[in-house]
Design a protein around this motif. Structure first.
Motif, PDB file in Angstrom:
ATOM      1  N   MET A 196      36.756  75.894  64.824  1.00  0.00           N
ATOM      2  CA  MET A 196      36.135  77.202  64.647  1.00  0.00           C
ATOM      3  C   MET A 196      35.162  77.192  63.471  1.00  0.00           C
ATOM      4  SD  MET A 196      38.924  80.140  65.633  1.00  0.00           S
ATOM      5  CE  MET A 196      40.293  79.546  64.647  1.00  0.00           C
ATOM      6  N   GLU A 197      35.524  76.479  62.408  1.00  0.00           N
ATOM      7  CA  GLU A 197      34.608  76.378  61.271  1.00  0.00           C
ATOM      8  C   GLU A 197      33.293  75.719  61.696  1.00  0.00           C
ATOM      9  OE1 GLU A 197      34.348  74.648  56.681  1.00  0.00           O
ATOM     10  OE2 GLU A 197      36.180  74.374  57.854  1.00  0.00           O
ATOM     11  N   ASP A 198      33.384  74.725  62.569  1.00  0.00           N
ATOM     12  CA  ASP A 198      32.176  74.050  63.054  1.00  0.00           C
ATOM     13  C   ASP A 198      31.267  74.992  63.842  1.00  0.00           C
ATOM     14  OD1 ASP A 198      32.932  71.664  61.913  1.00  0.00           O
ATOM     15  OD2 ASP A 198      33.826  70.845  63.748  1.00  0.00           O
ATOM     16  N   LEU A 199      31.839  76.051  64.389  1.00  0.00           N
ATOM     17  CA  LEU A 199      31.062  77.002  65.178  1.00  0.00           C
ATOM     18  C   LEU A 199      30.366  78.057  64.314  1.00  0.00           C
ATOM     19  CD1 LEU A 199      33.514  77.622  68.170  1.00  0.00           C
ATOM     20  CD2 LEU A 199      31.402  76.298  68.203  1.00  0.00           C
ATOM     21  N   LEU A 200      30.781  78.176  63.055  1.00  0.00           N
ATOM     22  CA  LEU A 200      30.171  79.154  62.156  1.00  0.00           C
ATOM     23  C   LEU A 200      28.840  78.616  61.630  1.00  0.00           C
ATOM     24  CD1 LEU A 200      33.312  80.262  60.094  1.00  0.00           C
ATOM     25  CD2 LEU A 200      32.269  81.453  62.041  1.00  0.00           C
ATOM     26  N   SER A 201      27.860  79.493  61.546  1.00  0.00           N
ATOM     27  CA  SER A 201      26.543  79.074  61.056  1.00  0.00           C
ATOM     28  C   SER A 201      26.569  78.862  59.546  1.00  0.00           C
ATOM     29  CB  SER A 201      25.495  80.134  61.396  1.00  0.00           C
ATOM     30  OG  SER A 201      25.692  81.296  60.592  1.00  0.00           O
ATOM     31  N   GLU A 202      25.560  78.144  59.049  1.00  0.00           N
ATOM     32  CA  GLU A 202      25.449  77.922  57.617  1.00  0.00           C
ATOM     33  C   GLU A 202      25.289  79.239  56.869  1.00  0.00           C
ATOM     34  OE1 GLU A 202      25.739  75.083  55.752  1.00  0.00           O
ATOM     35  OE2 GLU A 202      26.483  74.277  57.643  1.00  0.00           O
ATOM     36  N   LYS A 203      24.639  80.199  57.523  1.00  0.00           N
ATOM     37  CA  LYS A 203      24.426  81.498  56.867  1.00  0.00           C
ATOM     38  C   LYS A 203      25.753  82.201  56.624  1.00  0.00           C
ATOM     39  CE  LYS A 203      21.108  85.263  56.945  1.00  0.00           C
ATOM     40  NZ  LYS A 203      19.920  85.810  57.647  1.00  0.00           N
ATOM     41  N   VAL A 204      26.651  82.101  57.601  1.00  0.00           N
ATOM     42  CA  VAL A 204      27.982  82.695  57.437  1.00  0.00           C
ATOM     43  C   VAL A 204      28.782  81.908  56.404  1.00  0.00           C
ATOM     44  CG1 VAL A 204      30.185  83.164  58.577  1.00  0.00           C
ATOM     45  CG2 VAL A 204      28.047  83.681  59.757  1.00  0.00           C
ATOM     46  N   LEU A 205      28.750  80.585  56.506  1.00  0.00           N
ATOM     47  CA  LEU A 205      29.546  79.746  55.611  1.00  0.00           C
ATOM     48  C   LEU A 205      29.104  79.857  54.156  1.00  0.00           C
ATOM     49  CD1 LEU A 205      29.839  76.539  57.827  1.00  0.00           C
ATOM     50  CD2 LEU A 205      31.681  78.131  57.251  1.00  0.00           C
TER      51      LEU A 205
END
Length: 213
Positions: A196-205
């Motif tokens: 799921m972390e891999d699916l989050l965008s850099e902007k979210v992370l």
């Protein structure tokens, strides 16, 4: 400020009523059990039950406020240099690794979820709690970042982080209903979190990184 005797007795009474009600719901189902039966089992009046729990659903989902504020609490407690997403993911991983009941990793979780799935009122309340989680997290992110009124980012990020949490909980719930060992489910849940972390965008992370004090 220390808890006074009166407050402690009220808290203990509330917890006892909730525990007794939960036991009855698990044994007989949410719809079947009445408030009068709960009051009788707890040796209190019906009015006393309603004084502590305005609605029947509150007796079973009695930790709603702590659930609503959990993700926001993770964000408020993030470390220096840590983003909101980093903090939420770190805390969720810690709970999963610890095989914590807070993420449903205990043998009785299947019975707990069965009561909810069989009662429309509880499903509705659970959905409302999930919406409150997003709303609370949106406000927290806006406050933590000083976002301008009308800025959509706090809500968008809150929705993504709430999705991670709700998806994790739903997956764990499904696996625990198969009578699997909590430790086994824990190991696989950690893999799911990574995916799921891999699916989050850099902007979210990278949103709401806490600066140095």
């Amino acid at each position: 400020m220390s808890e006074g005797l009166r407050e402690r007795k009220k808290r203990q009474t509330k917890q006892r009523i909730s525990d007794i009600a939960t036991g009855l719901f698990l044994e007989h189902g949410f719809v079947t059990v009445t408030i009068a039966e709960i009051a009788d089992a707890a040796d209190v009046s019906v009015n006393t039950v309603y004084n502590y729990f305005p609605a029947k659903e509150d007796l079973f989902l009695d930790r709603g406020e702590s659930v609503v504020d959990r993700l926001s609490g993770h964000v408020r407690g993030r470390r220096e240099g840590e983003s909101a997403a980093d903090a939420v993911l770190r805390e969720l991983r810690a709970d999963v690794e610890a095989v914590s009941p807070t993420v449903g990793l205990f043998p009785g979780w299947a019975d707990f979820m069965k009561v909810i799935t069989e009662a429309h009122a509880l499903r509705s309340r659970l959905w409302a709690i999930q919406q409150e989680v997003v709303d609370r997290l949106t406000r927290t992110l806006a406050e933590e970042t000083g976002a301008a009124e009308g800025d959509p980012l706090p809500g968008l990020v809150a929705g993504q982080l709430a999705w991670v949490h709700s998806t994790l909980m739903a997956w764990i719930g499904d696996e625990m209903t198969k009578c699997r060992k909590p430790a086994e489910v824990s190991r696989e849940a950690l893999v799911l979190l990574d995916e799921m972390e891999d699916l989050l965008s850099e902007k979210v992370l990278n949103y709401a990184v806490r600066g140095a004090k």
